[in-house]
Design a protein around this motif. Structure first.
Motif, PDB file in Angstrom:
ATOM      1  N   GLY A  45       0.939  -0.922  -0.440  1.00  0.00           N
ATOM      2  CA  GLY A  45       0.022   0.265  -0.061  1.00  0.00           C
ATOM      3  C   GLY A  45       0.656   1.381   0.227  1.00  0.00           C
ATOM      4  N   ILE A  46       2.205   1.242  -0.019  1.00  0.00           N
ATOM      5  CA  ILE A  46       2.960   2.712  -0.463  1.00  0.00           C
ATOM      6  C   ILE A  46       3.066   2.720  -1.778  1.00  0.00           C
ATOM      7  N   THR A  47       2.267   4.002  -1.980  1.00  0.00           N
ATOM      8  CA  THR A  47       2.699   4.571  -3.556  1.00  0.00           C
ATOM      9  C   THR A  47       4.445   5.483  -3.583  1.00  0.00           C
ATOM     10  N   ALA A  48       4.432   5.190  -5.130  1.00  0.00           N
ATOM     11  CA  ALA A  48       5.951   5.841  -5.267  1.00  0.00           C
ATOM     12  C   ALA A  48       6.019   7.355  -4.521  1.00  0.00           C
ATOM     13  N   ARG A  49       5.080   8.297  -4.673  1.00  0.00           N
ATOM     14  CA  ARG A  49       4.537   9.909  -3.681  1.00  0.00           C
ATOM     15  C   ARG A  49       4.689   9.496  -2.570  1.00  0.00           C
ATOM     16  N   GLU A  50       4.763   8.820  -2.017  1.00  0.00           N
ATOM     17  CA  GLU A  50       4.528   8.096  -0.547  1.00  0.00           C
ATOM     18  C   GLU A  50       6.231   8.228  -0.300  1.00  0.00           C
ATOM     19  N   PHE A  51       6.768   7.020  -1.093  1.00  0.00           N
ATOM     20  CA  PHE A  51       8.056   6.744  -0.775  1.00  0.00           C
ATOM     21  C   PHE A  51       8.857   7.712  -0.903  1.00  0.00           C
ATOM     22  N   THR A  52       8.694   8.996  -1.923  1.00  0.00           N
ATOM     23  CA  THR A  52       9.572   9.599  -1.825  1.00  0.00           C
ATOM     24  C   THR A  52       9.419  10.636  -1.214  1.00  0.00           C
ATOM     25  N   LEU A  53       8.394  10.807  -0.467  1.00  0.00           N
ATOM     26  CA  LEU A  53       8.344  11.586   1.087  1.00  0.00           C
ATOM     27  C   LEU A  53       8.978  11.230   1.809  1.00  0.00           C
ATOM     28  N   ALA A  54       9.290  10.069   2.203  1.00  0.00           N
ATOM     29  CA  ALA A  54       8.936   9.124   3.441  1.00  0.00           C
ATOM     30  C   ALA A  54      11.315  10.239   2.895  1.00  0.00           C
ATOM     31  N   PHE A  55      11.551   9.509   1.393  1.00  0.00           N
ATOM     32  CA  PHE A  55      13.366  10.507   1.495  1.00  0.00           C
ATOM     33  C   PHE A  55      13.738  11.649   1.690  1.00  0.00           C
ATOM     34  N   THR A  56      12.604  12.166   1.439  1.00  0.00           N
ATOM     35  CA  THR A  56      12.149  13.972   1.730  1.00  0.00           C
ATOM     36  C   THR A  56      12.841  14.790   2.940  1.00  0.00           C
ATOM     37  N   LEU A  57      11.753  14.415   3.938  1.00  0.00           N
ATOM     38  CA  LEU A  57      12.024  14.185   5.098  1.00  0.00           C
ATOM     39  C   LEU A  57      12.927  13.439   5.665  1.00  0.00           C
ATOM     40  N   SER A  58      14.006  12.605   5.199  1.00  0.00           N
ATOM     41  CA  SER A  58      14.798  12.428   5.830  1.00  0.00           C
ATOM     42  C   SER A  58      15.815  13.030   5.992  1.00  0.00           C
ATOM     43  N   PRO A  59      16.248  14.337   5.810  1.00  0.00           N
ATOM     44  CA  PRO A  59      17.195  14.870   6.616  1.00  0.00           C
ATOM     45  C   PRO A  59      16.883  16.562   7.009  1.00  0.00           C
ATOM     46  N   VAL A  60      15.507  16.328   7.343  1.00  0.00           N
ATOM     47  CA  VAL A  60      14.957  17.287   8.138  1.00  0.00           C
ATOM     48  C   VAL A  60      14.868  16.679   9.472  1.00  0.00           C
ATOM     49  N   SER A  61      14.849  14.845   9.325  1.00  0.00           N
ATOM     50  CA  SER A  61      14.875  14.696  10.783  1.00  0.00           C
ATOM     51  C   SER A  61      16.643  14.524  10.736  1.00  0.00           C
ATOM     52  N   PRO A  62      16.653  14.527  12.485  1.00  0.00           N
ATOM     53  CA  PRO A  62      18.140  13.777  12.584  1.00  0.00           C
ATOM     54  C   PRO A  62      18.320  12.108  12.500  1.00  0.00           C
ATOM     55  N   GLY A  63      19.138  11.913  12.142  1.00  0.00           N
ATOM     56  CA  GLY A  63      20.340   9.999  12.029  1.00  0.00           C
ATOM     57  C   GLY A  63      20.846  10.458  10.657  1.00  0.00           C
ATOM     58  N   PRO A  64      20.747   9.410  10.432  1.00  0.00           N
ATOM     59  CA  PRO A  64      21.654   8.756   8.747  1.00  0.00           C
ATOM     60  C   PRO A  64      20.182   8.724   8.175  1.00  0.00           C
ATOM     61  N   LEU A  65      20.599   8.825   7.238  1.00  0.00           N
ATOM     62  CA  LEU A  65      19.303   8.640   5.681  1.00  0.00           C
ATOM     63  C   LEU A  65      18.359   7.651   5.875  1.00  0.00           C
ATOM     64  N   LEU A  66      18.864   6.866   6.058  1.00  0.00           N
ATOM     65  CA  LEU A  66      18.312   5.317   6.759  1.00  0.00           C
ATOM     66  C   LEU A  66      16.685   5.863   7.729  1.00  0.00           C
ATOM     67  N   ASN A  67      16.464   6.658   8.497  1.00  0.00           N
ATOM     68  CA  ASN A  67      15.788   7.138   9.101  1.00  0.00           C
ATOM     69  C   ASN A  67      14.627   7.201   8.456  1.00  0.00           C
ATOM     70  N   VAL A  68      14.290   6.940   7.285  1.00  0.00           N
ATOM     71  CA  VAL A  68      12.970   6.481   6.234  1.00  0.00           C
ATOM     72  C   VAL A  68      12.730   5.467   6.621  1.00  0.00           C
ATOM     73  N   VAL A  69      13.236   4.494   7.540  1.00  0.00           N
ATOM     74  CA  VAL A  69      12.474   2.959   8.059  1.00  0.00           C
ATOM     75  C   VAL A  69      11.265   2.864   8.579  1.00  0.00           C
ATOM     76  N   PRO A  70      11.647   3.581   9.515  1.00  0.00           N
ATOM     77  CA  PRO A  70      10.092   4.252  11.011  1.00  0.00           C
ATOM     78  C   PRO A  70       9.387   4.427  10.147  1.00  0.00           C
ATOM     79  N   PHE A  71       9.384   6.021   9.168  1.00  0.00           N
ATOM     80  CA  PHE A  71       8.673   6.261   8.710  1.00  0.00           C
ATOM     81  C   PHE A  71       7.581   5.035   7.538  1.00  0.00           C
ATOM     82  N   LEU A  72       8.474   4.201   6.635  1.00  0.00           N
ATOM     83  CA  LEU A  72       8.035   3.020   6.147  1.00  0.00           C
ATOM     84  C   LEU A  72       7.391   2.398   6.417  1.00  0.00           C
TER      85      LEU A  72
END
Length: 403
Positions: free
Chosen positions: A265-292
């Motif tokens: 149920g994850i769309t391409a746009r939601e996946f891109t949103l996760a990575f675009t929000l990643s640098p706003v949060s502290p931590g490494p860029l793998l911080n997208v994983v909790p969001f996904l």
């Protein structure tokens, strides 16, 4: 006498064992104030080498070198080694949890309030496309810098070029695993060193760990019917975590293949949103994983995804730490790792190409790309500041009637 007092105090402080609470508090605070894995590495060095004198520069350099040799988030790998060196296995667990917890809370909060006006405004189609352009520029800069450092010899250039062709033409998790395994094997075989054997004695527990890692990687690489993709997502993510060399951006194609599978149920746009929000949060860029993970299964999914990705790499770094000296001294192993690192640069370039394919090829997006390139490469501005300017300009343009 006074001149010697600071040195004596530092020696006494380094001789005292670090309490588990202090270890958790320090690593948690440093992780919460670190945007990116390299920033966390620098903060840990400043605290434990320069201020506390817990480690010498040479010892800390060994931590960093080993973190680049194994998969996973490099900054978190260093934090786990710091905890292991200070308090053994329990220290490794404490430091690992402390390094992951800040960005887990931030990204899960973003996912929790995904339907809120603020987050939904970030998900506006046009704004997401502009954010994706900024992300592509950031990944492109990272690719350029890593290529200059990691790709030098003709064999390394050939490995990187072949990897680009494979990743751009072949889809599937098996291609990722075979590509990485083939790169290491090529480097091993082509090494000028001959006759040296990699002799490592493993305990029964170590053998069980190795068998678990092999099983997870095999599950990740195996083609899974779409009807089972959702049920096996977490063990397959754990297998992916054992193959993710080269930093967070190189994980984008791998995570995209896993999370955009039918049934999740994850769309391409939601996946891109996760990575675009990643640098706003502290931590490494793998911080997208909790969001996904949250988008897949709520809070349970956020916890499961974080554990699946970060626990195997944490266990692997401790395992490798115990056998570090044999690995460092083995020339054929190091030659294989050099070719493997060169191959991982192709994941970055592939991510840029995939983003460019999905975004409109129009003048406003070209302006965004040039603006991001100047800000990130020339002025070294943090990426969240670039996002903020792009969002303000996009909002103002829409308010004035521009589309």
């Amino acid at each position: 006498m006074a001149a010697g007092q600071p040195s004596s105090a530092a020696s006494a402080r380094s001789a005292e064992p670090e309490s588990l609470w202090t270890l958790f508090r320090v690593v948690f605070a440093l992780s919460a104030l670190s945007w990116g894995g390299l920033a966390l590495m620098a903060q840990l060095e400043l605290h434990y080498v320069e201020r506390e004198r817990r480690f010498t520069q040479a010892v800390y350099s060994d931590f960093v070198a080993l973190s680049w040799m194994v998969p996973g988030a490099v900054g978190c790998n260093v934090a786990v080694q710091v905890g292991y060196a200070l308090r053994g296995r329990i220290g490794a667990w404490i430091a690992g949890i402390a390094a992951v917890l800040p960005f887990f809370c931030t990204m899960t909060a973003f996912a929790t309030f995904y339907e809120a006006p603020f987050v939904r405004s970030l998900a506006a189609p046009g704004l997401i496309d502009h954010f994706a352009i900024v992300l592509a520029v950031l990944i492109g800069i990272t690719w350029y810098r890593q290529t200059r450092v990691l790709v030098n010899a003709p064999l390394e250039w050939a490995a990187a070029a072949i990897a680009c062709l494979v990743l751009l033409t072949i889809q599937g998790t098996a291609a990722f695993v075979l590509l990485l395994a083939g790169s290491f094997a090529t480097g091993w075989i082509a090494s000028p060193a001959r006759g040296a054997r990699l002799a490592i004695s493993l305990s029964r527990a170590d053998k069980a760990i190795v068998l678990t890692f092999v099983t997870l990687v095999a599950l990740f690489a195996a083609p899974v019917p779409s009807s089972y993709a959702a049920h096996l997502i977490w063990p397959r993510l754990a297998g992916a975590g054992v193959t993710l060399f080269g930093g967070g951006f190189s994980a984008l194609p791998v995570l995209k293949t896993l999370f955009e599978a039918p049934g999740l149920g994850i769309t391409a746009r939601e996946f891109t949103l996760a990575f675009t929000l990643s640098p706003v949060s502290p931590g490494p860029l793998l911080n997208v994983v909790p969001f996904l993970g949250y988008l897949v299964q709520g809070w349970i999914g956020a916890v499961a995804a974080t554990c699946a990705l970060f626990i195997p790499s944490g266990m692997l770094i401790v395992f490798a730490r115990r056998h570090l000296r044999r690995l460092e001294a083995h020339e054929r192993f190091e030659h294989g790792m050099r070719v493997l690192r060169a191959t991982t640069t192709a994941f970055l370039l592939t991510a840029v190409v995939r983003i460019a394919e999905r975004t409109p090829h129009e003048a406003p997006y070209l302006v965004t790309a040039v603006f991001a390139l100047v800000c990130l490469a020339r002025f070294k501005l943090p990426v969240y500041a670039v996002y903020a300017v792009v969002a303000l300009v996009f909002t103002a343009a829409h308010a004035l009637g521009y589309r």
